[in-house]
Enzyme design. Structure first.
Site, PDB file in Angstrom:
ATOM      1  N   LYS A  10       0.821  -1.216   0.000  1.00  0.00           N
ATOM      2  CA  LYS A  10       0.000   0.000   0.000  1.00  0.00           C
ATOM      3  C   LYS A  10       0.862   1.277   0.000  1.00  0.00           C
ATOM      4  O   LYS A  10       2.082   1.218   0.243  1.00  0.00           O
ATOM      5  CB  LYS A  10      -0.931  -0.036   1.223  1.00  0.00           C
ATOM      6  CG  LYS A  10      -1.933  -1.208   1.196  1.00  0.00           C
ATOM      7  CD  LYS A  10      -2.954  -1.089   2.325  1.00  0.00           C
ATOM      8  CE  LYS A  10      -3.942  -2.243   2.303  1.00  0.00           C
ATOM      9  NZ  LYS A  10      -5.023  -2.066   3.319  1.00  0.00           N
ATOM     10  N   TYR A  50     -12.467  -2.436  -3.764  1.00  0.00           N
ATOM     11  CA  TYR A  50     -12.999  -2.588  -2.409  1.00  0.00           C
ATOM     12  C   TYR A  50     -14.534  -2.532  -2.380  1.00  0.00           C
ATOM     13  O   TYR A  50     -15.112  -2.195  -1.343  1.00  0.00           O
ATOM     14  CB  TYR A  50     -12.416  -1.510  -1.503  1.00  0.00           C
ATOM     15  CG  TYR A  50     -10.994  -1.789  -1.046  1.00  0.00           C
ATOM     16  CD1 TYR A  50     -10.706  -2.924  -0.278  1.00  0.00           C
ATOM     17  CD2 TYR A  50      -9.952  -0.932  -1.358  1.00  0.00           C
ATOM     18  CE1 TYR A  50      -9.413  -3.176   0.162  1.00  0.00           C
ATOM     19  CE2 TYR A  50      -8.653  -1.186  -0.919  1.00  0.00           C
ATOM     20  CZ  TYR A  50      -8.395  -2.313  -0.161  1.00  0.00           C
ATOM     21  OH  TYR A  50      -7.115  -2.564   0.280  1.00  0.00           O
ATOM     22  N   PHE A  58     -15.665   3.120   7.041  1.00  0.00           N
ATOM     23  CA  PHE A  58     -14.284   3.471   6.711  1.00  0.00           C
ATOM     24  C   PHE A  58     -14.019   3.549   5.210  1.00  0.00           C
ATOM     25  O   PHE A  58     -12.912   3.867   4.795  1.00  0.00           O
ATOM     26  CB  PHE A  58     -13.309   2.487   7.382  1.00  0.00           C
ATOM     27  CG  PHE A  58     -13.497   1.032   7.010  1.00  0.00           C
ATOM     28  CD1 PHE A  58     -12.983   0.518   5.827  1.00  0.00           C
ATOM     29  CD2 PHE A  58     -14.191   0.169   7.857  1.00  0.00           C
ATOM     30  CE1 PHE A  58     -13.143  -0.810   5.486  1.00  0.00           C
ATOM     31  CE2 PHE A  58     -14.356  -1.173   7.523  1.00  0.00           C
ATOM     32  CZ  PHE A  58     -13.826  -1.660   6.329  1.00  0.00           C
ATOM     33  N   ARG A  86      -1.314 -14.399   4.389  1.00  0.00           N
ATOM     34  CA  ARG A  86      -2.016 -13.734   5.495  1.00  0.00           C
ATOM     35  C   ARG A  86      -1.235 -13.856   6.801  1.00  0.00           C
ATOM     36  O   ARG A  86      -1.221 -12.934   7.615  1.00  0.00           O
ATOM     37  CB  ARG A  86      -3.442 -14.274   5.632  1.00  0.00           C
ATOM     38  CG  ARG A  86      -4.306 -13.890   4.439  1.00  0.00           C
ATOM     39  CD  ARG A  86      -5.743 -14.333   4.589  1.00  0.00           C
ATOM     40  NE  ARG A  86      -6.477 -13.539   5.564  1.00  0.00           N
ATOM     41  CZ  ARG A  86      -6.984 -12.334   5.330  1.00  0.00           C
ATOM     42  NH1 ARG A  86      -6.809 -11.752   4.167  1.00  0.00           N
ATOM     43  NH2 ARG A  86      -7.654 -11.703   6.273  1.00  0.00           N
ATOM     44  N   THR A  92      -5.133  -7.476  10.555  1.00  0.00           N
ATOM     45  CA  THR A  92      -5.482  -6.237   9.838  1.00  0.00           C
ATOM     46  C   THR A  92      -5.079  -5.003  10.634  1.00  0.00           C
ATOM     47  O   THR A  92      -4.550  -4.040  10.070  1.00  0.00           O
ATOM     48  CB  THR A  92      -7.012  -6.189   9.572  1.00  0.00           C
ATOM     49  OG1 THR A  92      -7.382  -7.377   8.863  1.00  0.00           O
ATOM     50  CG2 THR A  92      -7.399  -4.977   8.761  1.00  0.00           C
ATOM     51  N   ARG A 103       2.794  -6.302   9.126  1.00  0.00           N
ATOM     52  CA  ARG A 103       2.055  -5.168   9.699  1.00  0.00           C
ATOM     53  C   ARG A 103       2.633  -4.744  11.045  1.00  0.00           C
ATOM     54  O   ARG A 103       2.681  -3.546  11.355  1.00  0.00           O
ATOM     55  CB  ARG A 103       0.571  -5.504   9.790  1.00  0.00           C
ATOM     56  CG  ARG A 103      -0.107  -5.398   8.410  1.00  0.00           C
ATOM     57  CD  ARG A 103      -1.449  -6.039   8.408  1.00  0.00           C
ATOM     58  NE  ARG A 103      -2.195  -5.785   7.169  1.00  0.00           N
ATOM     59  CZ  ARG A 103      -3.174  -6.574   6.735  1.00  0.00           C
ATOM     60  NH1 ARG A 103      -3.514  -7.651   7.422  1.00  0.00           N
ATOM     61  NH2 ARG A 103      -3.807  -6.296   5.615  1.00  0.00           N
ATOM     62  N   ASN A 113      -2.151   0.207   6.738  1.00  0.00           N
ATOM     63  CA  ASN A 113      -1.618  -1.040   7.299  1.00  0.00           C
ATOM     64  C   ASN A 113      -0.688  -1.808   6.351  1.00  0.00           C
ATOM     65  O   ASN A 113      -0.582  -3.026   6.427  1.00  0.00           O
ATOM     66  CB  ASN A 113      -2.760  -1.919   7.839  1.00  0.00           C
ATOM     67  CG  ASN A 113      -3.705  -2.394   6.754  1.00  0.00           C
ATOM     68  OD1 ASN A 113      -3.606  -1.956   5.604  1.00  0.00           O
ATOM     69  ND2 ASN A 113      -4.606  -3.286   7.100  1.00  0.00           N
ATOM     70  N   HIS A 116      -2.138  -5.498   1.628  1.00  0.00           N
ATOM     71  CA  HIS A 116      -3.420  -6.194   1.485  1.00  0.00           C
ATOM     72  C   HIS A 116      -3.144  -7.587   0.945  1.00  0.00           C
ATOM     73  O   HIS A 116      -2.236  -7.770   0.138  1.00  0.00           O
ATOM     74  CB  HIS A 116      -4.343  -5.465   0.497  1.00  0.00           C
ATOM     75  CG  HIS A 116      -5.510  -6.309   0.068  1.00  0.00           C
ATOM     76  ND1 HIS A 116      -6.674  -6.394   0.792  1.00  0.00           N
ATOM     77  CD2 HIS A 116      -5.656  -7.158  -0.981  1.00  0.00           C
ATOM     78  CE1 HIS A 116      -7.492  -7.256   0.197  1.00  0.00           C
ATOM     79  NE2 HIS A 116      -6.904  -7.722  -0.883  1.00  0.00           N
ATOM     80  N   GLU A 127      -9.544 -10.992  -7.419  1.00  0.00           N
ATOM     81  CA  GLU A 127      -8.626  -9.866  -7.255  1.00  0.00           C
ATOM     82  C   GLU A 127      -7.473  -9.916  -8.255  1.00  0.00           C
ATOM     83  O   GLU A 127      -7.024  -8.877  -8.755  1.00  0.00           O
ATOM     84  CB  GLU A 127      -8.087  -9.845  -5.826  1.00  0.00           C
ATOM     85  CG  GLU A 127      -9.175  -9.529  -4.807  1.00  0.00           C
ATOM     86  CD  GLU A 127      -8.677  -9.498  -3.370  1.00  0.00           C
ATOM     87  OE1 GLU A 127      -9.494  -9.217  -2.472  1.00  0.00           O
ATOM     88  OE2 GLU A 127      -7.475  -9.753  -3.137  1.00  0.00           O
TER      89      GLU A 127
HETATM   90  P1  CMP Z   1      -7.513  -4.572   3.579  1.00  0.00           P
HETATM   91  O1  CMP Z   1      -7.092  -5.979   3.792  1.00  0.00           O
HETATM   92  O2  CMP Z   1      -6.845  -3.853   2.464  1.00  0.00           O
HETATM   93  O3  CMP Z   1      -9.087  -4.526   3.357  1.00  0.00           O
HETATM   94  C1  CMP Z   1      -9.878  -3.401   3.687  1.00  0.00           C
HETATM   95  C2  CMP Z   1      -9.117  -2.378   4.471  1.00  0.00           C
HETATM   96  O4  CMP Z   1      -9.908  -1.443   5.166  1.00  0.00           O
HETATM   97  C3  CMP Z   1      -8.295  -3.062   5.530  1.00  0.00           C
HETATM   98  O5  CMP Z   1      -7.220  -3.754   4.925  1.00  0.00           O
HETATM   99  C4  CMP Z   1      -7.941  -1.886   6.438  1.00  0.00           C
HETATM  100  O6  CMP Z   1      -6.745  -1.238   6.031  1.00  0.00           O
HETATM  101  C5  CMP Z   1      -9.105  -0.920   6.233  1.00  0.00           C
HETATM  102  N1  CMP Z   1      -9.926  -0.770   7.425  1.00  0.00           N
HETATM  103  C6  CMP Z   1     -10.117   0.372   8.122  1.00  0.00           C
HETATM  104  N2  CMP Z   1     -10.921   0.165   9.163  1.00  0.00           N
HETATM  105  C7  CMP Z   1     -11.264  -1.138   9.153  1.00  0.00           C
HETATM  106  C8  CMP Z   1     -12.071  -1.969   9.995  1.00  0.00           C
HETATM  107  N3  CMP Z   1     -12.730  -1.478  11.057  1.00  0.00           N
HETATM  108  N4  CMP Z   1     -12.177  -3.289   9.675  1.00  0.00           N
HETATM  109  C9  CMP Z   1     -11.549  -3.799   8.602  1.00  0.00           C
HETATM  110  N5  CMP Z   1     -10.776  -3.061   7.772  1.00  0.00           N
HETATM  111  C10 CMP Z   1     -10.624  -1.743   8.046  1.00  0.00           C
END
Ligand code: CMP
Length: 142
Positions: A10, A50, A58, A86, A92, A103, A113, A116, A127
């Site tokens: 990212k 997304y 968010f 993962r 996350t 992370r 973070n 992805h 994807e």
């Molecule tokens: P990602 O795996 O890229 O998928 C969605 C992204 O939304 C996640 O990583 C986070 O960076 C972001 N995000 C922000 N807030 C939340 C939340 N409460 N739960 C899950 N993802 C979140």
């Protein structure tokens, strides 16, 4: 089983200049990089990627962040690639990510973070196709 998964480094991690350090972890874990490209996502491309989060509070911040700078999209191939990737990423929320994960080491907040990864083989197929034509993927021949 040999699987493929989509990885995104990212904008925060690209800005920190840790693309190579993250790639090194994939390689060390036995994942092969079979597709790779740096791109600056448009609003439309980020929203489409997304789409499943469209109704989440968010979502606007997520799209703003993902379009704030370039990202590196990659396809990783290897045994159990989806779960392995993962595990390498960690939770996350970096505050909950196990020590030694990407992370934990490179991210500060749940919004920024660092990486992805696809959450299942089904999402991975969707994807990967969202970013790469089949002809752009280069499985190892030696
Ligand atoms: P990602 O795996 O890229 O998928 C969605 C992204 O939304 C996640 O990583 C986070 O960076 C972001 N995000 C922000 N807030 C939340 C939340 N409460 N739960 C899950 N993802 C979140």
């Amino acid at each position: 089983a040999v699987e493929r998964t989509l990885s995104i480094i990212k904008p925060d991690a690209v800005a920190k200049n840790v693309i190579g350090k993250i790639y090194k972890r994939f390689e060390k874990a036995g994942l092969n990089i079979v597709g790779s490209r740096m791109i600056h996502l448009s609003q439309e491309k980020a929203e489409g990627f997304y789409a499943e989060h469209k109704e989440r509070p968010f979502f606007p911040d997520l799209v703003a962040f993902m379009t704030s700078g370039p990202v590196v999209v990659s396809v990783l191939e290897g045994d159990n690639a989806v779960v392995l990737h993962r595990e390498l990423m960690g939770a996350t929320n970096p505050a909950e990510a196990a020590p030694g994960t990407i992370r934990a080491d490179f991210a500060q907040t749940i919004d920024e973070n660092a990486v992805h990864g696809s959450d299942s083989p089904t999402s991975a197929a969707r994807e990967i196709a969202y970013f790469f034509d089949k002809a752009e993927l280069c499985p190892r021949t030696r």
